[in-house]
Design a protein around this motif. Structure first.
Motif, PDB file in Angstrom:
ATOM      1  N   ASN A  60     -12.078   1.157  -1.044  1.00 32.47           N
ATOM      2  CA  ASN A  60     -11.290   0.046  -0.496  1.00 32.47           C
ATOM      3  C   ASN A  60     -10.780   0.372   0.899  1.00 32.47           C
ATOM      4  O   ASN A  60     -10.651  -0.491   1.767  1.00 32.47           O
ATOM      5  N   SER A 113       2.454   1.781  -3.273  1.00 29.67           N
ATOM      6  CA  SER A 113       1.460   2.288  -4.242  1.00 29.67           C
ATOM      7  C   SER A 113       1.326   3.804  -4.126  1.00 29.67           C
ATOM      8  O   SER A 113       1.228   4.518  -5.122  1.00 29.67           O
ATOM      9  N   GLU A 114       1.337   4.287  -2.895  1.00 31.97           N
ATOM     10  CA  GLU A 114       1.210   5.735  -2.680  1.00 31.97           C
ATOM     11  C   GLU A 114       2.408   6.465  -3.302  1.00 31.97           C
ATOM     12  O   GLU A 114       2.284   7.505  -3.937  1.00 31.97           O
ATOM     13  N   TYR A 125       3.147  -3.105  -6.166  1.00 30.19           N
ATOM     14  CA  TYR A 125       2.386  -1.887  -5.874  1.00 30.19           C
ATOM     15  C   TYR A 125       1.193  -1.915  -6.822  1.00 30.19           C
ATOM     16  O   TYR A 125       1.163  -2.710  -7.779  1.00 30.19           O
ATOM     17  N   SER A 126       0.223  -1.052  -6.585  1.00 29.91           N
ATOM     18  CA  SER A 126      -1.030  -1.119  -7.334  1.00 29.91           C
ATOM     19  C   SER A 126      -0.812  -0.972  -8.843  1.00 29.91           C
ATOM     20  O   SER A 126      -0.207   0.001  -9.294  1.00 29.91           O
ATOM     21  N   SER A 127      -1.301  -1.964  -9.576  1.00 28.61           N
ATOM     22  CA  SER A 127      -1.040  -2.032 -11.032  1.00 28.61           C
ATOM     23  C   SER A 127      -1.518  -0.792 -11.780  1.00 28.61           C
ATOM     24  O   SER A 127      -0.997  -0.445 -12.840  1.00 28.61           O
ATOM     25  N   SER A 146      -7.463 -13.261   0.560  1.00 27.05           N
ATOM     26  CA  SER A 146      -8.662 -12.618   1.126  1.00 27.05           C
ATOM     27  C   SER A 146      -9.259 -13.352   2.310  1.00 27.05           C
ATOM     28  O   SER A 146      -9.561 -12.761   3.342  1.00 27.05           O
ATOM     29  N   VAL A 171       0.671  -6.903 -13.282  1.00 30.26           N
ATOM     30  CA  VAL A 171       1.192  -7.131 -11.920  1.00 30.26           C
ATOM     31  C   VAL A 171       2.593  -7.745 -12.003  1.00 30.26           C
ATOM     32  O   VAL A 171       3.467  -7.462 -11.191  1.00 30.26           O
ATOM     33  N   PRO A 187      -5.858 -15.475  -3.217  1.00 29.35           N
ATOM     34  CA  PRO A 187      -5.343 -16.408  -2.198  1.00 29.35           C
ATOM     35  C   PRO A 187      -5.317 -15.819  -0.782  1.00 29.35           C
ATOM     36  O   PRO A 187      -5.275 -16.555   0.187  1.00 29.35           O
ATOM     37  N   VAL A 215      -9.517   6.448  -9.628  1.00 29.98           N
ATOM     38  CA  VAL A 215      -8.463   5.756  -8.859  1.00 29.98           C
ATOM     39  C   VAL A 215      -8.558   6.115  -7.379  1.00 29.98           C
ATOM     40  O   VAL A 215      -8.603   5.236  -6.511  1.00 29.98           O
ATOM     41  N   LYS A 243      -8.988  -7.255   6.298  1.00 30.46           N
ATOM     42  CA  LYS A 243      -9.964  -6.913   5.268  1.00 30.46           C
ATOM     43  C   LYS A 243     -11.345  -7.119   5.872  1.00 30.46           C
ATOM     44  O   LYS A 243     -11.588  -8.127   6.533  1.00 30.46           O
ATOM     45  N   HIS A 253       0.845  -1.195   0.000  1.00 25.30           N
ATOM     46  CA  HIS A 253       0.000   0.000   0.000  1.00 25.30           C
ATOM     47  C   HIS A 253       0.884   1.251   0.000  1.00 25.30           C
ATOM     48  O   HIS A 253       0.692   2.178  -0.784  1.00 25.30           O
TER      49      HIS A 253
HETATM   50  N1  3HC Z   1      -2.117  -4.285  -8.129  1.00 28.43           N
HETATM   51  C1  3HC Z   1      -1.050  -5.089  -7.912  1.00 28.43           C
HETATM   52  N2  3HC Z   1      -1.117  -6.276  -7.247  1.00 28.43           N
HETATM   53  C2  3HC Z   1      -2.325  -6.634  -6.783  1.00 28.43           C
HETATM   54  C3  3HC Z   1      -3.482  -5.848  -6.939  1.00 28.43           C
HETATM   55  C4  3HC Z   1      -3.335  -4.625  -7.661  1.00 28.43           C
HETATM   56  N3  3HC Z   1      -4.361  -3.821  -7.868  1.00 28.43           N
HETATM   57  N4  3HC Z   1      -4.518  -6.478  -6.359  1.00 28.43           N
HETATM   58  C5  3HC Z   1      -4.023  -7.619  -5.852  1.00 28.43           C
HETATM   59  N5  3HC Z   1      -2.711  -7.707  -6.111  1.00 28.43           N
HETATM   60  C6  3HC Z   1      -1.845  -8.812  -5.749  1.00 28.43           C
HETATM   61  C7  3HC Z   1      -1.786  -8.989  -4.246  1.00 28.43           C
HETATM   62  O1  3HC Z   1      -0.760  -8.205  -3.687  1.00 28.43           O
HETATM   63  C8  3HC Z   1      -1.497 -10.485  -4.127  1.00 28.43           C
HETATM   64  O2  3HC Z   1      -0.128 -10.716  -4.379  1.00 28.43           O
HETATM   65  P1  3HC Z   1       0.839 -11.146  -3.173  1.00 28.43           P
HETATM   66  O3  3HC Z   1       0.169 -12.302  -2.452  1.00 28.43           O
HETATM   67  O4  3HC Z   1       2.126 -11.511  -3.847  1.00 28.43           O
HETATM   68  O5  3HC Z   1       0.979  -9.934  -2.279  1.00 28.43           O
HETATM   69  C9  3HC Z   1      -2.229 -11.073  -5.332  1.00 28.43           C
HETATM   70  O6  3HC Z   1      -2.427 -10.004  -6.258  1.00 28.43           O
HETATM   71  C10 3HC Z   1      -3.551 -11.705  -4.947  1.00 28.43           C
HETATM   72  O7  3HC Z   1      -4.422 -10.678  -4.504  1.00 28.43           O
HETATM   73  P2  3HC Z   1      -5.268 -10.856  -3.145  1.00 28.43           P
HETATM   74  O8  3HC Z   1      -6.611 -10.318  -3.383  1.00 28.43           O
HETATM   75  O9  3HC Z   1      -5.168 -12.275  -2.661  1.00 28.43           O
HETATM   76  O10 3HC Z   1      -4.404  -9.944  -2.194  1.00 28.43           O
HETATM   77  P3  3HC Z   1      -4.908  -9.017  -0.992  1.00 28.43           P
HETATM   78  O11 3HC Z   1      -5.753  -9.795  -0.054  1.00 28.43           O
HETATM   79  O12 3HC Z   1      -3.707  -8.360  -0.472  1.00 28.43           O
HETATM   80  O13 3HC Z   1      -5.869  -7.930  -1.685  1.00 28.43           O
HETATM   81  C11 3HC Z   1      -5.729  -5.573  -2.130  1.00 28.43           C
HETATM   82  C12 3HC Z   1      -5.326  -6.982  -2.588  1.00 28.43           C
HETATM   83  C13 3HC Z   1      -7.254  -5.444  -2.260  1.00 28.43           C
HETATM   84  C14 3HC Z   1      -5.034  -4.529  -2.996  1.00 28.43           C
HETATM   85  C15 3HC Z   1      -5.324  -5.422  -0.662  1.00 28.43           C
HETATM   86  O14 3HC Z   1      -3.942  -5.677  -0.557  1.00 28.43           O
HETATM   87  C16 3HC Z   1      -5.612  -4.039  -0.103  1.00 28.43           C
HETATM   88  O15 3HC Z   1      -6.751  -3.730   0.206  1.00 28.43           O
HETATM   89  N6  3HC Z   1      -4.558  -3.235   0.070  1.00 28.43           N
HETATM   90  C17 3HC Z   1      -4.733  -1.926   0.712  1.00 28.43           C
HETATM   91  C18 3HC Z   1      -5.224  -0.919  -0.269  1.00 28.43           C
HETATM   92  C19 3HC Z   1      -4.187  -0.613  -1.310  1.00 28.43           C
HETATM   93  O16 3HC Z   1      -3.130  -1.129  -1.347  1.00 28.43           O
HETATM   94  N7  3HC Z   1      -4.555   0.257  -2.186  1.00 28.43           N
HETATM   95  C20 3HC Z   1      -3.637   0.704  -3.179  1.00 28.43           C
HETATM   96  C21 3HC Z   1      -4.395   1.619  -4.052  1.00 28.43           C
HETATM   97  S1  3HC Z   1      -3.375   2.912  -4.557  1.00 28.43           S
HETATM   98  C22 3HC Z   1      -3.641   4.109  -3.430  1.00 28.43           C
HETATM   99  O17 3HC Z   1      -4.331   3.963  -2.443  1.00 28.43           O
HETATM  100  C23 3HC Z   1      -3.028   5.397  -3.728  1.00 28.43           C
HETATM  101  C24 3HC Z   1      -4.111   6.475  -3.794  1.00 28.43           C
HETATM  102  O18 3HC Z   1      -3.469   7.701  -3.875  1.00 28.43           O
HETATM  103  C25 3HC Z   1      -4.969   6.275  -5.004  1.00 28.43           C
END
Ligand code: 3HC
Length: 344
Positions: free
Chosen positions: A161, A70-71, A133-135, A234, A297, A232, A154, A243, A67
């Motif tokens: 989320n 990603s920021e 980081y976020s794709s 969640s 990703v 895997p 976004v 979550k 997270h």
């Molecule tokens: N981009 C890249 N990778 C991603 C992804 C995405 N959008 N969504 C999922 N993945 C990856 C996960 O990291 C995981 O890989 P890993 O096991 O090697 O770490 C794999 O894909 C399987 O995904 P899961 O759903 O099983 O993984 P999570 O339970 O971690 O759920 C998530 C993914 C919903 C992104 C969760 O991690 C989450 O809620 N994270 C917090 C929110 C976050 O990170 N947001 C980023 C958004 S960007 C942001 O906020 C910036 C703002 O300014 C916009």
């Protein structure tokens, strides 16, 4: 003749007796596990000083550091437009937003550090390309309308989320999210306002806004992660109340939110299957390109290479500042030690 029974040492009878300290450690872990379960069941916060299962810690370091990354990477697409903003006001608002994102990264790295992972370790994982980081941030921001689409879609997806994450069971993460969500709502509003201005401007401006929404709609829906049956992490994350909702539930919530907003903008969402389903009480929406998602990703996004190269260059360019600050701090500590000796 009485035989002398040697004092049985713990290791003499493996499996029958364990050392006192091992027994104490086993008792502590059992008590810790019970306490942890209680905190989760009673919806209380787990704090850094609390015992926690290694996998809980690992899951949090994984999610919170991703997270944070990603920021930080998310600052790039918008940072490129600060010098190109169409007015001083737009420039000032965008600068404030990009600065906010840097702050979000710092809060989140700080939250992750409370789990025992150092900031340098996390930076290094991002620097080497090992960290995710976020794709969404591997897509280009081609026009000023993209800055509007990033804010509206976004940051809008991020809020959808992240509001539930304010109630994450891990204290430092949930608390960091409260402030982040407040700032994200400003980010979403300013994005929506950019698109509203363009979609109610000239025909060319409206088309620019529509093109931006066309390009960002799909990748924004994928910010919620893969479909539940391909996620895997969640199930366990939800059991531990990190979550609160599944990826698909939050994605659905987001779609239901943006459809009326798109109508108010006078823009269409690029999804012919988007239709209100009276029975479900939600909008049905079309399939997303998960093949592209997993490929991005893995690092094949349109700008994946550039984003990482830019991050690495920034880290390399800033190395002298970190070295100077560390040298100054060491000198200062030495001077403090010296003066403490003089006072003693
Ligand atoms: N981009 C890249 N990778 C991603 C992804 C995405 N959008 N969504 C999922 N993945 C990856 C996960 O990291 C995981 O890989 P890993 O096991 O090697 O770490 C794999 O894909 C399987 O995904 P899961 O759903 O099983 O993984 P999570 O339970 O971690 O759920 C998530 C993914 C919903 C992104 C969760 O991690 C989450 O809620 N994270 C917090 C929110 C976050 O990170 N947001 C980023 C958004 S960007 C942001 O906020 C910036 C703002 O300014 C916009």
């Amino acid at each position: 003749m009485a035989t002398h029974t040697p004092q049985l040492h713990a290791v003499d009878a493996p499996g029958e007796q364990i050392t006192a300290e091992a027994q104490r450690a086993a008792d502590d872990a059992r008590l810790g596990w019970e306490r942890f379960q209680e905190l989760i069941e009673q919806d209380k916060r787990v704090e850094p000083r609390d015992w926690m299962p290694n996998n809980y810690r690992k899951t949090l370091v994984r999610q919170v550091s991703q997270h944070a990354h990603s920021e930080i990477i998310g600052m790039q697409p918008e940072g490129n437009w600060i010098t190109r903003a169409p007015s001083l006001k737009r420039k000032a608002v965008l600068m404030a937003k990009v600065q906010d994102e840097a702050g979000h990264g710092l809060y989140l790295y700080s939250a992750a550090e409370t789990l025992g992972t150092s900031r340098d370790q996390m930076y290094q994982q991002l620097y080497t390309g090992q960290a995710k980081y976020s794709s969404i941030f591997n897509y280009p921001a081609r026009t000023w309308a993209d800055i509007g689409a990033i804010g509206w879609l976004v940051d809008g997806a991020a809020i959808t989320n992240q509001v539930p994450l304010c109630r994450a069971s891990y204290g430092p993460y949930g608390r960091a999210m409260v402030r982040i969500c407040k700032e994200e709502s400003f980010h979403q509003r300013q994005g929506w306002e950019i698109l509203y201005t363009l979609s109610h401007g000239t025909e060319e401006q409206k088309q620019m806004a529509q093109n931006a929404v066309d390009r960002f709609y799909g990748p924004a829906l994928q910010m919620f992660g893969p479909p539940d049956d391909e996620s895997p992490n969640s199930q366990q994350s939800m059991a531990w109340k990190i979550k609160r909702f599944s990826n698909d539930d939050l994605r659905q919530r987001f779609v239901d939110m943006i459809v009326p907003q798109a109508e108010a903008l006078g823009l269409t969402l690029p999804d012919p299957d988007l239709k209100w389903n009276q029975k479900r009480g939600h909008y049905d929406y079309g399939d997303l390109d998960w093949e592209e998602f997993f490929s991005v990703v893995k690092g094949t996004g349109p700008l994946s290479h550039q984003r990482l190269a830019h991050y690495r260059a920034a880290r390399d360019d800033g190395a002298w500042v970190r070295e100077a600050a560390a040298a100054y701090a060491a000198k200062q500590a030495e001077a403090d030690r010296g003066s403490a000796l003089l006072r003693a």
